[in-house]
Design a protein around this motif. Sequence first.
Motif, short mmCIF file in Angstrom:
data_model
loop_
_atom_site.label_atom_id
_atom_site.label_comp_id
_atom_site.label_asym_id
_atom_site.label_seq_id
_atom_site.Cartn_x
_atom_site.Cartn_y
_atom_site.Cartn_z
N HIS A 86 37.93 44.83 48.53
CA HIS A 86 37.28 45.04 49.82
C HIS A 86 35.76 45.02 49.65
N SER A 87 35.29 45.58 48.56
CA SER A 87 33.85 45.55 48.28
C SER A 87 33.34 44.13 48.11
N ASP B 277 42.88 39.17 41.57
CA ASP B 277 42.47 38.70 42.90
C ASP B 277 43.24 39.45 43.97
N VAL B 278 42.70 39.40 45.19
CA VAL B 278 43.27 40.20 46.28
C VAL B 278 44.70 39.79 46.61
N PHE B 279 45.04 38.53 46.47
CA PHE B 279 46.39 38.08 46.82
C PHE B 279 47.42 38.57 45.81
N SER B 280 47.07 38.54 44.54
CA SER B 280 47.97 39.08 43.50
C SER B 280 48.17 40.58 43.70
N GLN B 281 47.10 41.26 44.04
CA GLN B 281 47.19 42.70 44.23
C GLN B 281 48.01 43.06 45.46
N LEU B 282 47.93 42.25 46.50
CA LEU B 282 48.75 42.51 47.68
C LEU B 282 50.22 42.25 47.38
N ALA C 179 47.27 49.61 42.55
CA ALA C 179 46.89 48.54 43.47
C ALA C 179 45.86 49.03 44.48
N GLN C 180 46.00 50.28 44.88
CA GLN C 180 45.06 50.86 45.84
C GLN C 180 43.64 50.84 45.28
N THR C 181 43.49 51.20 44.01
CA THR C 181 42.16 51.21 43.38
C THR C 181 41.57 49.80 43.30
#
Length: 297
Positions: A220-221, A189-194, A212-214
């Motif tokens: 974002h998609s 999920d986006v929060f874990s990745q941030l 993380a960038q990938t």
Amino acid sequence: MRVSSLSTYLTTTRGLGTALERVQQEQQKVAGGKSLTRWSDDPAAGSAAERYRSEEADWTTYQRSGNDALAWLGTADGTLQSMSSIMTRVKELAVSAASGSLTAASREAIASEVDQLRDQLRDLGNTTHLGRSLFGGFAQSALATGAGGVVSYAGDGGQVQRQVSPTITVAVNVDAKDVFGFTAGAGQDVFSQLTDLAAAARSGNTAAAATAQTTLEARHSDILKGLSQVGAVTNRVEVAQSTGSAALQDLATRRSDVEDVDLADAVVKLSSAQAGYTAALGAASRANLPSLADFLR
């Protein structure tokens, strides 16, 4: 055969009453603007008018529901646009974090900004509309923050629906599970990745920052898909609103044709009725009607 005075009196009285009633009816039509003042005037037309009025009430309800749907969707659109802007900035920071030429101070500045953007994204995820969670279905909130600042999904996946026409019912909310990538698997999920991106920036782990960038590109998609969904539903509602407006106008015209009076024609009929009543009064005044003395004999 001899016609008695009493018979003449009764006939004249009935004629006057009928003429006066006609005048009153025409006056009522002119004053009220309605050709149908009661069902007995024209039962078929009265039934049609009631049917049109009922359909107008239904379409008015659909229009109100559509307006509410557009308010929900407008709030969702604005919120998702803000999320997309945050993700654009996050991806820029991820590119910088993947560079091996940064100083420790620069890496810390990147990590701090990522942390702040993560909190902003969480706050946007818990946006409400009229006191209800925008992305959490029927739950109180879409996201929960646990120990260590871990953000988790707290929604229930419920669909907030609005019926905007006799045949169209739409869901006006978007599920946070899809928007933030909780369906992609644990830690995706986006929060874990941030959180991972901030940690990679602080430690100078360029490989982890690149990974993380990938993943953040995919998240974002997901947000952009949510925007696309909101846009598609908005278009459906707007088409239904346009159809409803046309239907209301058509029904109002049909009902007016049935129950509203043609003022010019009504004035002519009123004048005719008044002339007839005046003539009847004149005829009655010249008739040999029984006097009070006749009744007292």
